[in-house]
Scaffold this motif. Sequence first.
Motif, mmCIF file in Angstrom:
data_model
loop_
_atom_site.group_PDB
_atom_site.id
_atom_site.type_symbol
_atom_site.label_atom_id
_atom_site.label_comp_id
_atom_site.label_asym_id
_atom_site.label_seq_id
_atom_site.Cartn_x
_atom_site.Cartn_y
_atom_site.Cartn_z
ATOM 1 N N PHE A 122 11.580 -13.659 3.218
ATOM 2 C CA PHE A 122 10.497 -12.671 3.252
ATOM 3 C C PHE A 122 9.366 -13.057 4.205
ATOM 4 O O PHE A 122 8.467 -12.277 4.431
ATOM 5 C CB PHE A 122 9.937 -12.463 1.843
ATOM 6 N N PRO A 127 9.783 -9.010 9.454
ATOM 7 C CA PRO A 127 10.490 -8.798 8.185
ATOM 8 C C PRO A 127 10.713 -7.327 7.802
ATOM 9 O O PRO A 127 10.925 -7.048 6.643
ATOM 10 C CB PRO A 127 9.553 -9.468 7.183
ATOM 11 N N ASN A 131 12.024 -6.206 4.153
ATOM 12 C CA ASN A 131 11.149 -5.440 3.262
ATOM 13 C C ASN A 131 11.840 -4.180 2.765
ATOM 14 O O ASN A 131 11.751 -3.827 1.593
ATOM 15 C CB ASN A 131 9.869 -5.042 4.000
ATOM 16 N N ILE A 166 7.867 1.949 2.354
ATOM 17 C CA ILE A 166 6.916 1.016 1.747
ATOM 18 C C ILE A 166 5.500 1.550 1.848
ATOM 19 O O ILE A 166 4.697 1.384 0.938
ATOM 20 C CB ILE A 166 7.045 -0.359 2.420
ATOM 21 N N ARG A 167 5.206 2.243 2.938
ATOM 22 C CA ARG A 167 3.828 2.707 3.122
ATOM 23 C C ARG A 167 3.425 3.772 2.107
ATOM 24 O O ARG A 167 2.250 4.049 1.928
ATOM 25 C CB ARG A 167 3.630 3.241 4.549
ATOM 26 N N LEU A 294 6.242 -7.127 -5.717
ATOM 27 C CA LEU A 294 6.131 -8.078 -4.606
ATOM 28 C C LEU A 294 7.240 -9.110 -4.739
ATOM 29 O O LEU A 294 7.696 -9.372 -5.845
ATOM 30 C CB LEU A 294 4.771 -8.784 -4.661
ATOM 31 N N MET A 300 -1.025 -13.119 -4.823
ATOM 32 C CA MET A 300 -1.989 -12.048 -4.599
ATOM 33 C C MET A 300 -2.991 -12.034 -5.739
ATOM 34 O O MET A 300 -2.623 -12.148 -6.899
ATOM 35 C CB MET A 300 -1.272 -10.711 -4.489
ATOM 36 N N LEU A 308 -3.180 -1.930 -5.627
ATOM 37 C CA LEU A 308 -1.835 -1.422 -5.329
ATOM 38 C C LEU A 308 -1.273 -0.663 -6.527
ATOM 39 O O LEU A 308 -0.667 0.402 -6.385
ATOM 40 C CB LEU A 308 -0.912 -2.575 -4.956
ATOM 41 N N ARG A 311 -2.822 2.711 -6.864
ATOM 42 C CA ARG A 311 -2.320 3.653 -5.862
ATOM 43 C C ARG A 311 -0.919 4.132 -6.229
ATOM 44 O O ARG A 311 -0.563 5.284 -5.999
ATOM 45 C CB ARG A 311 -2.298 2.970 -4.493
ATOM 46 N N ASN B 150 0.683 -12.346 9.086
ATOM 47 C CA ASN B 150 1.616 -11.424 9.726
ATOM 48 C C ASN B 150 1.445 -10.020 9.151
ATOM 49 O O ASN B 150 1.580 -9.808 7.958
ATOM 50 C CB ASN B 150 3.038 -11.934 9.479
ATOM 51 N N LEU B 152 3.289 -7.558 9.260
ATOM 52 C CA LEU B 152 4.509 -6.896 8.807
ATOM 53 C C LEU B 152 4.987 -7.382 7.448
ATOM 54 O O LEU B 152 5.928 -6.836 6.888
ATOM 55 C CB LEU B 152 5.619 -7.112 9.840
ATOM 56 N N LEU B 153 4.338 -8.407 6.905
ATOM 57 C CA LEU B 153 4.734 -8.873 5.576
ATOM 58 C C LEU B 153 4.501 -7.759 4.575
ATOM 59 O O LEU B 153 3.562 -6.969 4.710
ATOM 60 C CB LEU B 153 3.912 -10.094 5.168
ATOM 61 N N ILE B 154 5.320 -7.726 3.530
ATOM 62 C CA ILE B 154 5.315 -6.553 2.652
ATOM 63 C C ILE B 154 3.960 -6.370 1.981
ATOM 64 O O ILE B 154 3.457 -5.247 1.866
ATOM 65 C CB ILE B 154 6.477 -6.644 1.638
ATOM 66 N N GLN B 155 3.321 -7.472 1.585
ATOM 67 C CA GLN B 155 2.035 -7.317 0.901
ATOM 68 C C GLN B 155 0.983 -6.756 1.854
ATOM 69 O O GLN B 155 0.151 -5.940 1.477
ATOM 70 C CB GLN B 155 1.572 -8.641 0.283
ATOM 71 N N VAL B 157 1.632 -4.807 4.494
ATOM 72 C CA VAL B 157 1.962 -3.400 4.741
ATOM 73 C C VAL B 157 1.415 -2.543 3.604
ATOM 74 O O VAL B 157 0.775 -1.507 3.826
ATOM 75 C CB VAL B 157 3.493 -3.231 4.845
ATOM 76 N N LEU B 158 1.624 -3.006 2.363
ATOM 77 C CA LEU B 158 1.154 -2.250 1.192
ATOM 78 C C LEU B 158 -0.366 -2.127 1.198
ATOM 79 O O LEU B 158 -0.917 -1.047 0.972
ATOM 80 C CB LEU B 158 1.603 -2.953 -0.086
ATOM 81 N N LEU B 159 -1.030 -3.236 1.489
ATOM 82 C CA LEU B 159 -2.492 -3.210 1.460
ATOM 83 C C LEU B 159 -3.051 -2.335 2.571
ATOM 84 O O LEU B 159 -4.021 -1.615 2.379
ATOM 85 C CB LEU B 159 -3.040 -4.638 1.583
ATOM 86 N N ASP B 160 -2.397 -2.404 3.737
ATOM 87 C CA ASP B 160 -2.846 -1.592 4.860
ATOM 88 C C ASP B 160 -2.708 -0.108 4.523
ATOM 89 O O ASP B 160 -3.615 0.691 4.786
ATOM 90 C CB ASP B 160 -2.024 -1.943 6.101
ATOM 91 N N ALA B 161 -1.566 0.245 3.914
ATOM 92 C CA ALA B 161 -1.349 1.646 3.541
ATOM 93 C C ALA B 161 -2.379 2.081 2.504
ATOM 94 O O ALA B 161 -2.910 3.195 2.572
ATOM 95 C CB ALA B 161 0.059 1.827 3.000
ATOM 96 N N ALA B 162 -2.691 1.180 1.558
ATOM 97 C CA ALA B 162 -3.677 1.505 0.522
ATOM 98 C C ALA B 162 -5.049 1.726 1.158
ATOM 99 O O ALA B 162 -5.789 2.637 0.774
ATOM 100 C CB ALA B 162 -3.740 0.399 -0.507
ATOM 101 N N ASN B 164 -5.671 2.713 4.260
ATOM 102 C CA ASN B 164 -5.640 4.000 4.958
ATOM 103 C C ASN B 164 -5.818 5.150 3.980
ATOM 104 O O ASN B 164 -6.564 6.091 4.245
ATOM 105 C CB ASN B 164 -4.297 4.170 5.677
ATOM 106 N N ASP B 165 -5.109 5.050 2.872
ATOM 107 C CA ASP B 165 -5.153 6.095 1.857
ATOM 108 C C ASP B 165 -6.588 6.279 1.351
ATOM 109 O O ASP B 165 -7.092 7.401 1.256
ATOM 110 C CB ASP B 165 -4.226 5.675 0.706
ATOM 111 N N THR B 169 -9.073 9.590 1.680
ATOM 112 C CA THR B 169 -9.735 10.299 0.580
ATOM 113 C C THR B 169 -11.239 10.361 0.821
ATOM 114 O O THR B 169 -11.873 11.378 0.563
ATOM 115 C CB THR B 169 -9.455 9.608 -0.764
#
Lengths: 338, 202
Positions: A122, A127, A131, A166-167, A294, A300, A308, A311, B150, B152-155, B157-162, B164-165, B169
Amino acid sequence: MRRQILCLSTKVTQNSCTKALPLTRFLSSQEAIDRRYHLFTLEKKRQLENVGRIEKIEVQYKGVPNSCTLIMNKGISTPYDCARHLSDWHVESSALALLDGSVYWDMHRPLTENCTLELQNFTVSEPQQVNKAFWRTCSFMLGACATIAFKDTVPVKLHSFPGPDIRSGSFIYDVDLPTLSDWKPTQQELITLAAEYIKLTRLNEPLERLEVGEELALEMFVENEHKTRQIPSIARQNGKVTLYKVGKHVDISRGPMISTTGQIGRLTIASVHKLNGSTEGDVKQLYRFQGVALPTGVMMNHFTFSILAQRAKKLNPVKSPIPKPVESEEKEQIAMKG
Amino acid sequence: MNQADVSKLVSKLRVKVLPKHRNLPGPKGPEGRIDKLRKTVTGLIKFERIELNYNRADEARQYAERLISEAIRHGDCHKPTMDTADFWLLEKELVHKLFKVLVPRYETSNLSYTRMYNAPRLQYGRTIDKVVLELRGNPFPDLLNNKSNNKLLIQNVLLDAAKNDYRQTKIAEMAKNIGKDIGTKQNTDSKLNEAPEKPNIS
């Protein structure tokens, strides 16, 4: 075992699938799971026996601690076996294999020819695919969790899950609960669902992949009318349906998926939303289970994770798999304008 | 005020130097202390990464920094610097390494020449603090393997999307409120306009 499969397949060929459908009445969900699992293991054994004389292939491993060449068995050895030759760290952390620098391969899918192998975890520099595989696996496991979490009196029919996005903030599974017409889960019920999910992940089961023919797939999902309707369209491309198994749960997915369920770390089941279908359609309503997770080892802060989780409570905007009740919505809008 | 500025006589080190030295007690006294430090400095220059006790590492680090600093400042044609190098480096081939490898490596750097990390310790039980002391730019893999930046790491990506969201709003809310704000502002403006007029009239 082969005889049993043969027997089943002849049965399927002789009688059309519609004739086999009355079976559904006699299958409780637990029996259906057992039956599917049994068929899966039989088919897997059959495919392994079909390999015949064992041939060797050369796998060029690239990566830490140093690149090397492994001599593996064609059609039997998996990237997981290669990782076991290297170290425990490789076995535990690798989620996906990259063959020849371009093809993403499941850790538990047998290798078929000479190739170069890179193991991806990961934290690799790019990745995205890992992911996606993780998110797909989370959806898949959500289906497994939903089937076992309810009492026997509540039949659970899995419908489908969309491709990983994922987004969107949450992984989802659309489930049909025919006896529950208007269910809104309490907080306690969501926590219970998450607990069941975590119990499943802690078993640390491998995700096994198997490609089966259309007939066998139909036979396996005989009691689930949603899946039987989906299978022909899935099998249209090459006549094969890709199945994944974790523990006793078998489901359809395109893959690839991560190595084991133990790689899913922190998680919450955030919400269950009702999706209404049109009244003329076959499916009146579905429940969309949503969660966020995760990988193991990702640290985290609890506050950050709560953002998260909050959301993930919103309804995921991915298109509903059933046609929407168009007219009623328009009416509502008109009413609003008025 | 004809006194020379001390900071120009001795180059300033880029590591913290304690006001008083550590004694590093042993049977041989101060001489033993110097011996220990010479061994450590030699080891550091030779192996580029060593693990040892905190006190000795921190003390030796200062001497190693000073040695490299002097070597960069004066070069290999300076007799006193050569003597210092000769004294601190027990293995004489390391003198060549100091002037031919380390001086070019650090000439342009504006960081300290060494790094010190706390080594892992037992959670329970009494242990002496250990550290890892290394020269910067050594050929070994990085000790701190922190790749959490990085995108692109999943956490992430999730935080970035959150994020933006959340922004979307907020923007939507602001867009909603714009009409109302103008209405209220106009009211206040008219009030303000009215206010100064009154004294003029009176």
